[in-house]
Design a protein around this motif. Structure first.
Motif, PDB file in Angstrom:
ATOM      1  N   ALA A 117       7.265  -2.871   2.996  1.00 18.53           N
ATOM      2  CA  ALA A 117       6.396  -1.703   3.111  1.00 18.53           C
ATOM      3  C   ALA A 117       5.514  -1.557   1.870  1.00 18.53           C
ATOM      4  N   LEU A 118       6.132  -1.736   0.688  1.00 14.81           N
ATOM      5  CA  LEU A 118       5.376  -1.571  -0.554  1.00 14.81           C
ATOM      6  C   LEU A 118       4.291  -2.639  -0.678  1.00 14.81           C
ATOM      7  N   THR A 119       4.604  -3.847  -0.256  1.00 11.97           N
ATOM      8  CA  THR A 119       3.600  -4.912  -0.291  1.00 11.97           C
ATOM      9  C   THR A 119       2.441  -4.573   0.641  1.00 11.97           C
ATOM     10  N   LEU A 120       2.787  -4.101   1.848  1.00  7.90           N
ATOM     11  CA  LEU A 120       1.765  -3.722   2.811  1.00  7.90           C
ATOM     12  C   LEU A 120       0.847  -2.634   2.259  1.00  7.90           C
ATOM     13  N   LEU A 121       1.473  -1.639   1.606  1.00  8.02           N
ATOM     14  CA  LEU A 121       0.715  -0.495   1.101  1.00  8.02           C
ATOM     15  C   LEU A 121      -0.288  -0.898   0.025  1.00  8.02           C
ATOM     16  N   LYS A 122      -0.004  -2.023  -0.659  1.00  8.95           N
ATOM     17  CA  LYS A 122      -0.930  -2.494  -1.687  1.00  8.95           C
ATOM     18  C   LYS A 122      -2.273  -2.869  -1.078  1.00  8.95           C
ATOM     19  N   GLY A 123      -2.214  -3.464   0.127  1.00 12.26           N
ATOM     20  CA  GLY A 123      -3.439  -3.979   0.724  1.00 12.26           C
ATOM     21  C   GLY A 123      -4.100  -3.070   1.747  1.00 12.26           C
ATOM     22  N   VAL A 124      -3.294  -2.236   2.424  1.00 12.02           N
ATOM     23  CA  VAL A 124      -3.831  -1.440   3.523  1.00 12.02           C
ATOM     24  C   VAL A 124      -3.723   0.047   3.207  1.00 12.02           C
ATOM     25  N   ALA A 125      -4.780   0.793   3.554  1.00 13.18           N
ATOM     26  CA  ALA A 125      -4.720   2.240   3.366  1.00 13.18           C
ATOM     27  C   ALA A 125      -3.917   2.853   4.509  1.00 13.18           C
ATOM     28  N   VAL A 126      -2.900   3.630   4.137  1.00 11.93           N
ATOM     29  CA  VAL A 126      -2.040   4.280   5.128  1.00 11.93           C
ATOM     30  C   VAL A 126      -1.992   5.769   4.818  1.00 11.93           C
ATOM     31  N   ASP A 127      -1.971   6.620   5.863  1.00 18.78           N
ATOM     32  CA  ASP A 127      -1.901   8.064   5.637  1.00 18.78           C
ATOM     33  C   ASP A 127      -0.457   8.561   5.599  1.00 18.78           C
ATOM     34  N   VAL A 128       0.310   8.127   6.600  1.00 18.20           N
ATOM     35  CA  VAL A 128       1.664   8.650   6.737  1.00 18.20           C
ATOM     36  C   VAL A 128       2.645   7.492   6.932  1.00 18.20           C
ATOM     37  N   VAL A 129       3.734   7.504   6.139  1.00 14.70           N
ATOM     38  CA  VAL A 129       4.781   6.501   6.304  1.00 14.70           C
ATOM     39  C   VAL A 129       5.971   7.173   6.978  1.00 14.70           C
ATOM     40  N   VAL A 130       6.454   6.581   8.071  1.00 17.27           N
ATOM     41  CA  VAL A 130       7.680   7.061   8.708  1.00 17.27           C
ATOM     42  C   VAL A 130       8.776   6.097   8.286  1.00 17.27           C
ATOM     43  N   LEU A 131       9.746   6.639   7.530  1.00 15.44           N
ATOM     44  CA  LEU A 131      10.659   5.779   6.783  1.00 15.44           C
ATOM     45  C   LEU A 131      12.115   6.037   7.163  1.00 15.44           C
ATOM     46  N   ASP A 132      12.802   4.971   7.547  1.00 16.04           N
ATOM     47  CA  ASP A 132      14.229   5.091   7.845  1.00 16.04           C
ATOM     48  C   ASP A 132      14.984   5.250   6.519  1.00 16.04           C
ATOM     49  N   VAL A 133      15.996   6.137   6.508  1.00 17.90           N
ATOM     50  CA  VAL A 133      16.714   6.375   5.256  1.00 17.90           C
ATOM     51  C   VAL A 133      17.699   5.252   4.964  1.00 17.90           C
ATOM     52  N   LYS A 134      18.398   4.824   6.032  1.00 21.08           N
ATOM     53  CA  LYS A 134      19.471   3.858   5.808  1.00 21.08           C
ATOM     54  C   LYS A 134      18.981   2.449   6.132  1.00 21.08           C
ATOM     55  N   MET A 135      18.707   1.678   5.085  1.00 20.58           N
ATOM     56  CA  MET A 135      18.290   0.301   5.293  1.00 20.58           C
ATOM     57  C   MET A 135      19.028  -0.576   4.290  1.00 20.58           C
ATOM     58  N   PRO A 136      19.344  -1.800   4.669  1.00 17.87           N
ATOM     59  CA  PRO A 136      19.966  -2.708   3.696  1.00 17.87           C
ATOM     60  C   PRO A 136      18.948  -3.081   2.628  1.00 17.87           C
ATOM     61  N   GLY A 137      19.420  -3.469   1.465  1.00 21.64           N
ATOM     62  CA  GLY A 137      18.506  -3.788   0.362  1.00 21.64           C
ATOM     63  C   GLY A 137      17.958  -2.507  -0.221  1.00 21.64           C
ATOM     64  N   MET A 138      16.645  -2.428  -0.295  1.00 23.21           N
ATOM     65  CA  MET A 138      16.010  -1.230  -0.837  1.00 23.21           C
ATOM     66  C   MET A 138      16.085  -0.122   0.227  1.00 23.21           C
ATOM     67  N   ASP A 139      16.842   0.925  -0.051  1.00 21.26           N
ATOM     68  CA  ASP A 139      17.010   1.926   1.000  1.00 21.26           C
ATOM     69  C   ASP A 139      15.829   2.903   1.036  1.00 21.26           C
ATOM     70  N   GLY A 140      15.890   3.825   2.006  1.00 18.29           N
ATOM     71  CA  GLY A 140      14.769   4.729   2.233  1.00 18.29           C
ATOM     72  C   GLY A 140      14.407   5.564   1.012  1.00 18.29           C
ATOM     73  N   LEU A 141      15.439   6.085   0.308  1.00 19.35           N
ATOM     74  CA  LEU A 141      15.157   6.960  -0.829  1.00 19.35           C
ATOM     75  C   LEU A 141      14.504   6.188  -1.976  1.00 19.35           C
ATOM     76  N   GLU A 142      15.006   4.954  -2.218  1.00 16.50           N
ATOM     77  CA  GLU A 142      14.396   4.106  -3.244  1.00 16.50           C
ATOM     78  C   GLU A 142      12.929   3.823  -2.900  1.00 16.50           C
ATOM     79  N   THR A 143      12.720   3.497  -1.616  1.00 12.41           N
ATOM     80  CA  THR A 143      11.364   3.193  -1.166  1.00 12.41           C
ATOM     81  C   THR A 143      10.459   4.419  -1.316  1.00 12.41           C
ATOM     82  N   LEU A 144      11.004   5.572  -0.939  1.00  9.03           N
ATOM     83  CA  LEU A 144      10.254   6.822  -1.081  1.00  9.03           C
ATOM     84  C   LEU A 144       9.796   7.032  -2.526  1.00  9.03           C
ATOM     85  N   LYS A 145      10.744   6.867  -3.461  1.00 11.54           N
ATOM     86  CA  LYS A 145      10.419   7.051  -4.890  1.00 11.54           C
ATOM     87  C   LYS A 145       9.262   6.154  -5.296  1.00 11.54           C
TER      88      LYS A 145
END
Lengths: 131, 332
Positions: free
Chosen positions: A39-67
């Motif tokens: 998601a973070l890589t994508l956001l570097k290249g593409v303009a996005v208004d709203v991210v719908v983010l799952d909280v529980k994910m393996p690896g980098m979880d939702g809260l880490e990604t949110l931060k």
């Protein structure tokens, strides 16, 4: 009003596919990512208004990604979506700047409305996918 | 005559020294000299009575004025104190975050450096296995404690951050219900029932994510007050002047009177060390004030505690709203 650009992030690819299909039909421009890092890589290249983010994910979880999203793209609005909502993750999510916290299963109309008001806020704080 | 009038009222101590008194006394003396002692005596007594009454009044006015000015300067001191504390908290949090970042990285590097030892363990070295287990354990503990510290610094920064609301038309009942639904699962597990008493609300403009944070915080506090189960009453109602009120009331042990005026102070907590930073209510109050409202607490002995959020029809000040973009959710 220009098309609202949404990024959906979930480790379940079936969910992401279905989400893209349903929300594209509702007139959103939807991208998908299978995890926080992607998601973070994508956001570097593409303009996005709203991210719908799952909280529980393996690896980098939702809260880490949110931060990280809020650090790098403060005006992008994040809606946390979770099947196992906990008060603790809700409190953390809201304090790290999430726009909303939605429990699965959700109704399509309800989430459409929430994405629209998140987009409204994005416009108010001076962001916008045109930029 | 408003408030006792110009002679005796607001001018306080001056009233007792006002030139009216010698005049009245003079008149009394004159009356005594000309019309015999009785009317004079009565006039003198009347003058004495008026004098006594005036001095009492002015003393009362003085006391009231003093109390008011005390209250004002207390409020001023309180808000200055909060601002200073906010700055201090932010300063400390920033300073601590840097070394925390380094500690985290070093711990991760240590984990990587262990890889050759892991190889030795795979080759069957029992010494390597014991050494590894202990080191992994230590690194794990370092990470946990670092996380604990960053949780605290995050909250300190959250407390110190200027509340810059972004106002949107909001359905507050729905917003409150979302948070109630989130808390309800865990509440049920601890024998706590949430009773919804939502009233008809006018549409208001407020900052939805900030308000969610506050409502969730209050619900969480209520749950923590009800460790042995109980009830939480969540009420919403329209108030005067287009305002709305949200009340979260629990049937817990309540807040001791001695704590009532301290619970909004930053770092005030009655929880065990590590269980709460004492910033939740301080942050909540700052947010609500930033939204143009008030957050108050009430508690009666053995009747639980109640927190009331009052919000205006439109939130925040114009100036704060404009700065929304710069300050909003920068992810500390």
């Amino acid at each position: 009003m220009s098309e609202i650009k949404v990024l959906v992030v979930d480790d379940e690819s079936d969910f992401v596919e279905l989400f893209i299909k349903r929300f594209t039909r509702r007139g959103f421009s939807v991208l998908g990512a299978g995890g926080g890092a992607e998601a973070l890589t994508l956001l570097k290249g593409v303009a996005v208004d709203v991210v719908v983010l799952d909280v529980k994910m393996p690896g980098m979880d939702g809260l880490e990604t949110l931060k990280e999203i809020k650090k790098r793209h403060p005006t992008v609005q994040v809606i946390l979506l979770t099947g196992h909502g906990s008060v603790k993750s809700g409190i953390e999510g809201m304090s790290y700047g999430a726009y909303d916290y939605v429990l699965k299963p959700f109704s399509l109309d309800d989430l459409v409305e929430r994405i629209q008001s998140a987009y409204h806020r994005r416009a108010l704080v001076g962001g916008g996918s045109g930029a | 005559m408003p408030d006792g009038g110009g002679l005796l009222g607001p001018s306080g101590p001056l009233a007792a020294r006002s030139p009216v008194w010698p005049l009245l006394l003079g008149l009394a003396a004159l009356a005594a000299a000309t019309a015999g002692p009785w009317p004079g005596l009565i006039l003198a007594l009347a003058a004495g009575f008026v004098l006594w009454w005036a001095s009492r009044r002015s003393a009362g006015a003085l006391r009231r004025a003093r109390e008011e000015s005390c209250e004002l300067s207390e409020q001023l001191i309180q808000s200055q104190k909060m601002a200073a504390l906010g700055e201090l908290a932010a300063g400390i949090a920033h300073e601590i975050n840097n070394p925390l970042g380094i500690i985290t990285q070093e711990a991760e590097l240590l984990g990587l450096a262990l890889e050759p030892v892991e190889a030795a363990q795979r080759d069957g070295s029992p010494l390597a296995a014991a050494f590894l287990a202990e080191l992994r354990d230590g690194i794990g503990e370092i990470m946990r404690q670092v996380n604990r510290c960053s949780d605290i610094t995050h909250k300190m920064l959250n407390f110190a951050r200027k509340v810059a609301p972004v106002c949107q038309p909001s359905d507050v009942n729905r917003l409150v219900e979302d948070m109630v639904a989130l808390v309800e699962r865990e509440a049920t597990k601890q024998d706590t029932r949430i009773v919804r008493m939502y009233g008809e609300l006018p549409r208001v403009t407020t900052d939805p994510p900030l308000l969610r944070q506050v409502v969730l915080n209050l619900l969480n506090n209520a749950m923590q007050a009800l460790e042995r189960g109980g009830m939480i009453f969540v009420t919403t109602r329209a108030a005067e002047d287009g305002q709305i009120a949200i009340e979260v009331r629990d049937t817990g042990p309540g807040i001791p009177a001695a704590h009532l005026d301290k619970i909004f102070n930053p770092f005030f907590t009655t929880k065990a060390p590590g269980m709460g930073t004492g910033l939740g209510l301080a942050i909540s109050q700052r947010i609500v004030v930033g939204l143009g409202g008030t957050l108050t607490a009430q508690s009666l002995p053995d009747a639980g505690a109640a927190f009331v959020i009052r919000l205006p029809a439109t939130c925040g000040g114009e100036g704060e709203r404009r700065h929304g973009a710069a300050d909003q959710g920068t992810g500390h």
